[in-house]
Design an enzyme around this catalytic site. Structure first.
Site, short mmCIF file in Angstrom:
data_model
loop_
_atom_site.label_atom_id
_atom_site.label_comp_id
_atom_site.label_asym_id
_atom_site.label_seq_id
_atom_site.Cartn_x
_atom_site.Cartn_y
_atom_site.Cartn_z
N ASP A 128 0.82 -1.21 0.00
CA ASP A 128 0.00 0.00 0.00
C ASP A 128 0.85 1.27 0.00
OD1 ASP A 128 -2.09 1.82 0.33
OD2 ASP A 128 -2.08 1.60 2.51
N ASP A 312 -2.17 5.62 -5.24
CA ASP A 312 -2.44 4.76 -4.10
C ASP A 312 -2.71 3.32 -4.54
OD1 ASP A 312 -3.14 3.62 -1.73
OD2 ASP A 312 -4.90 4.86 -1.38
#
Length: 423
Positions: A128, A312
């Protein structure tokens, strides 16, 4: 978030580039990322690991369940309109003034495997770029999966000879609750032979804050690839420690997300065979979540004007301010529902206008059809409204829908993101 003024004192050694192998098991594409051109290519020695993907069917089924649950809650009157719409990620850092955006991973699709401890204990994690800590559930964790299905692997520090006690509290507060545990230190292994010694990470005792999305999810934990500047308790990230310990050749990692084929996550280099044309570079607006300035986002009659966004890898959909996403959806022919998500008539997908995202003067085009998740006759428009309450924070989240179109490299040293069209 404010940038740290001091340059990180990182040393770079001559180890091999490291590479993960991302395997796309379904027709949907993966979460792509951003790339910075350095005089470095993937070495002859390539380390690969499978990165598994949730199916389109699961994504659409989750969408339908959210819609059903939200409608039921509204009928019962036990939840406000605002909380019904607020489906994603607000985190308040304990003991710090600033708020931070973090995924609740409801829509996360891709995960791979890392190992912690000696001998290694394996965990499926989401890589992430929108967060910076590593956490996994510990033995005895509550709200950490079901023993009959979606079982979680749990860390046992008593079985590791390299474990070191830390004990400091760790907590992420989500809109629906918190994820709690405590810090520990141990060896972390990426791609079989990238060993990071003494990595500070969190053993989670209660993951209730992620709700059913985590309980039923196919991942055990999160490995953050953001910057230490947004890390809880300023714990250095796994990749920053890998750089400092000379475990990677260059301070970059890159993603290729294949279209119905294998993809790669590479540490310490990039693969020029995976992209075509020029690599364009974008300086970070903030070295936090890989935040960049966005010249504009447009489609049909919609235009956002100048704004900001983060690249992201933990977000499968795209998000933006609610009012603007509503206008964008209208411009492409999508209709909203009670939970702030949008669907579109599957018969019109082939005629949808392209989404154009302009960064640093360059246009990045996403075909309209690539913004749709299609399953069982339901076509989910992969944009979602989200108002992020941060004065200096990002307005848009450039998730999988954007990133899978471009080969992406993240550069820690230069604090830049580069993009090139996937080959």
């Amino acid at each position: 978030q404010h940038l740290k003024e001091e340059q990180r004192n990182l040393r770079f050694d001559n180890n091999h580039n490291r590479q993960y192998h991302l395997f796309d098991r379904t027709k949907m594409k993966n979460f792509s990322l951003v790339s910075v051109l350095l005089p470095c290519m993937v070495s002859a020695k390539v380390i690969r690991m499978p990165l598994h993907k949730r199916s389109d069917e699961e994504m659409v089924r989750a969408h339908l369940n959210r819609e059903r649950d939200a409608l039921a809650s509204k009928l019962r009157g036990d939840v406000s309109e605002e909380s019904v719409e607020r489906l994603r990620f607000l985190r308040e850092l304990q003991g710090k003034k600033e708020s931070e955006v973090i995924n609740d991973y409801m829509n996360a699709q891709y995960f791979g495997t890392v190992s912690i401890g000696t001998p290694p204990q394996s965990f499926k994690v989401i890589f992430d770029t929108g967060s910076s800590n590593l956490w996994v559930p510990k033995v005895g964790c509550t709200h950490c999966g079901n023993s009959f299905f979606a079982k979680k692997q749990k860390y046992n520090n008593k079985k590791s000879t390299t474990y070191e006690e830390d004990g400091k509290n760790f907590e992420i507060v989500y809109g629906s609750g918190s994820v709690k545990g405590y810090f520990s230190s141990d060896a972390v292994t990426l791609a079989d032979d990238i060993v990071v010694d003494g990595q500070r990470f969190a053993e989670i005792e209660d993951a209730g804050g992620l709700g059913v999305a985590y309980t039923l999810g196919k991942f055990d934990g999160i490995l953050g690839l953001g910057f230490t500047s947004i890390s809880i308790d300023d714990a250095p990230t796994v990749f920053e420690n890998a750089i400092a310990q000379g475990a990677v050749e260059e301070p970059i990692f890159s993603f290729y997300l294949g279209d119905n084929g294998p993809g790669e996550l590479t540490f310490g280099g990039y693969d020029e065979d995976k992209f075509e044309g020029d690599m364009n570079y974008i300086e970070l607006d903030a070295a936090t979540y890989w935040q960049i300035k966005v010249d504009g986002i447009s489609a049909g009659s919609f235009s956002s004007g100048p704004t900001t966004g983060i690249v992201d890898s933990g977000t499968s959909l795209m998000t933006g301010p609610k009012a603007q996403v509503r206008e964008l959806a209208r411009a492409v022919g999508a209709k909203g529902n009670v939970v702030g998500e949008y669907t579109i008539d599957c018969d019109t997908v082939s005629t949808m206008p392209d989404i154009v995202i302009t960064l640093n003067g360059n246009e990045y085009v996403i075909p309209g059809s690539a913004t749709v998740i299609n399953s069982g006759g339901i076509c989910l428009f992969a944009f979602m409204g989200l108002d992020i309450p941060m004065e200096d924070g990002p307005q848009w989240i450039l998730g999988d829908v954007f990133m899978r179109q471009f080969y992406t490299v993240f550069n820690y040293k230069e604090e830049t993101v580069g993009l090139a069209k996937v080959a």
